[in-house]
Design a protein around this motif. Structure first.
Motif, mmCIF file in Angstrom:
data_model
loop_
_atom_site.group_PDB
_atom_site.id
_atom_site.type_symbol
_atom_site.label_atom_id
_atom_site.label_comp_id
_atom_site.label_asym_id
_atom_site.label_seq_id
_atom_site.Cartn_x
_atom_site.Cartn_y
_atom_site.Cartn_z
ATOM 1 N N THR A 52 0.809 -1.218 0.000
ATOM 2 C CA THR A 52 0.000 0.000 0.000
ATOM 3 C C THR A 52 0.845 1.273 0.000
ATOM 4 N N HIS A 73 2.064 4.147 -1.407
ATOM 5 C CA HIS A 73 2.006 5.106 -2.502
ATOM 6 C C HIS A 73 2.187 6.522 -1.983
ATOM 7 N N TYR A 131 9.640 -10.356 -8.586
ATOM 8 C CA TYR A 131 8.267 -10.257 -8.064
ATOM 9 C C TYR A 131 7.763 -8.810 -8.076
ATOM 10 N N LEU A 132 8.658 -7.876 -7.760
ATOM 11 C CA LEU A 132 8.220 -6.479 -7.599
ATOM 12 C C LEU A 132 8.286 -5.666 -8.888
ATOM 13 N N ASP A 176 6.774 -5.444 -11.666
ATOM 14 C CA ASP A 176 5.561 -4.789 -12.180
ATOM 15 C C ASP A 176 4.668 -4.261 -11.061
ATOM 16 N N LYS A 177 5.119 -4.392 -9.834
ATOM 17 C CA LYS A 177 4.259 -3.978 -8.711
ATOM 18 C C LYS A 177 4.660 -2.638 -8.106
ATOM 19 N N VAL A 178 5.969 -2.366 -8.124
ATOM 20 C CA VAL A 178 6.443 -1.130 -7.474
ATOM 21 C C VAL A 178 7.121 -0.247 -8.524
ATOM 22 N N TYR A 180 12.817 -2.894 0.825
ATOM 23 C CA TYR A 180 12.147 -4.178 0.553
ATOM 24 C C TYR A 180 13.068 -5.339 0.912
ATOM 25 N N PRO A 209 7.393 -8.173 1.320
ATOM 26 C CA PRO A 209 6.341 -8.601 0.384
ATOM 27 C C PRO A 209 6.087 -10.112 0.385
ATOM 28 N N ASP A 255 2.515 -11.609 1.333
ATOM 29 C CA ASP A 255 1.729 -12.310 0.311
ATOM 30 C C ASP A 255 1.835 -13.832 0.427
#
Ligand code: SF4
Length: 262
Positions: free
Chosen positions: A2, A4, A25-26, A28-30, A111, A135, A139
């Motif tokens: 979360t 942002h 893993y990150l 495309d997420k961060v 991270y 993460p 997850d």
């Protein structure tokens, strides 16, 4: 995840499998994730090769951060006192301080690739501008997921996992005895270099990397160490069929700190 706000997002790569899998893993997420590698200057060639693969395959830039003083200078300053699991001064001067200096007073999310199926502690910054994020734990990702991320991205595992269980300095005292034997096999020059840091002369206080013996003494027991390791592997295989060598090495060794080995 979360996060942002206007903090920077930083992933510190150790050259090991978990932080590499976290990069995958990150990706495309961060957005605007920054990658850093704390280079002690005493890493294995296989680690540099793996980082090069990461840059090429993931198309990322990795900032390399180096300590101001090298290990040999620090060793002199410490009076020849080798670092050990109980006196881990190397992590602070070669990894943590350079990392925190590179971050400065910026507010960041840091991270960390600890998995949901492991129980580890280690470097968590005391600086309140650095907020850790986990993460894989959030997850629920476990070892098999890390394996999938590495294989499906085309990265695979760093090559040293064929004979050693951890990333980090070639002389890391967290190595198991069989890993020292393997270091001698794969990098005899580095083994010799590690030997040169020990103090084992008559009349002086002994400082050795491996508990209870010098590297020279350990090498004399090479056959015995190899046999004991093979026995452990067969005992493990009898109970759990299908394990790969990389998993077996992981299972036997102590866990190093997370900034060096993840
Ligand atoms: S890899 Fe091992 S020797 Fe190197 S800084 Fe980390 S704990 Fe110390």
């Amino acid at each position: 995840m979360t996060n942002h706000d206007n903090r920077r997002h930083v992933l510190s790569l150790s050259g090991g499998k978990d932080s590499a899998a976290l990069a995958v893993y990150l990706q495309d997420k961060v957005p605007n994730l920054e990658y850093m590698f704390m280079d002690t200057g005493y890493e294995l060639a296989e680690t540099y090769e793996f980082l090069k693969r990461m840059r090429a395959i993931l198309g990322i830039e990795i900032t390399v951060v180096k300590p101001e003083r090298d290990f040999e200078t620090w060793l002199d300053l410490k009076g020849g006192y080798l670092p050990s699991p109980h006196k881990r001064w190397c992590t602070d001067v070669l990894k943590i301080s350079p990392y925190e200096k590179a971050i400065g007073s910026d507010k960041i999310y840091s991270y960390i690739g600890i998995r949901a199926d492991e129980d580890r502690d280690g470097y968590i910054s005391n600086n309140d501008n650095i907020i850790p994020v986990y993460p894989f734990i959030e997850d629920g990702l476990v070892y098999a997921d890390i394996e999938n991320l590495l294989e499906s991205s085309g990265l695979g595992f760093p090559k040293y996992y064929e004979w050693r269980s951890r990333s980090g300095c070639f002389f890391c005292f967290f190595q198991q005895k069989i890993e020292w034997v393997n270091l001698h096999k794969h990098h005899p020059d580095l083994f010799k270099k590690a030997m040169s840091y020990e103090k084992v002369g008559e009349g002086e206080k002994r400082f050795t990397w491996s508990e209870g013996e010098s590297l020279e003494e350990l090498l004399l027991r090479k056959d015995e160490i190899e046999k004991a390791h093979l026995d452990k592997i067969s005992a493990k295989k009898k109970n759990e069929s299908g394990d790969k060598l990389v998993d077996i090495f992981q299972d036997f060794g102590p866990k190093a700190c997370i900034i060096c080995d993840l």
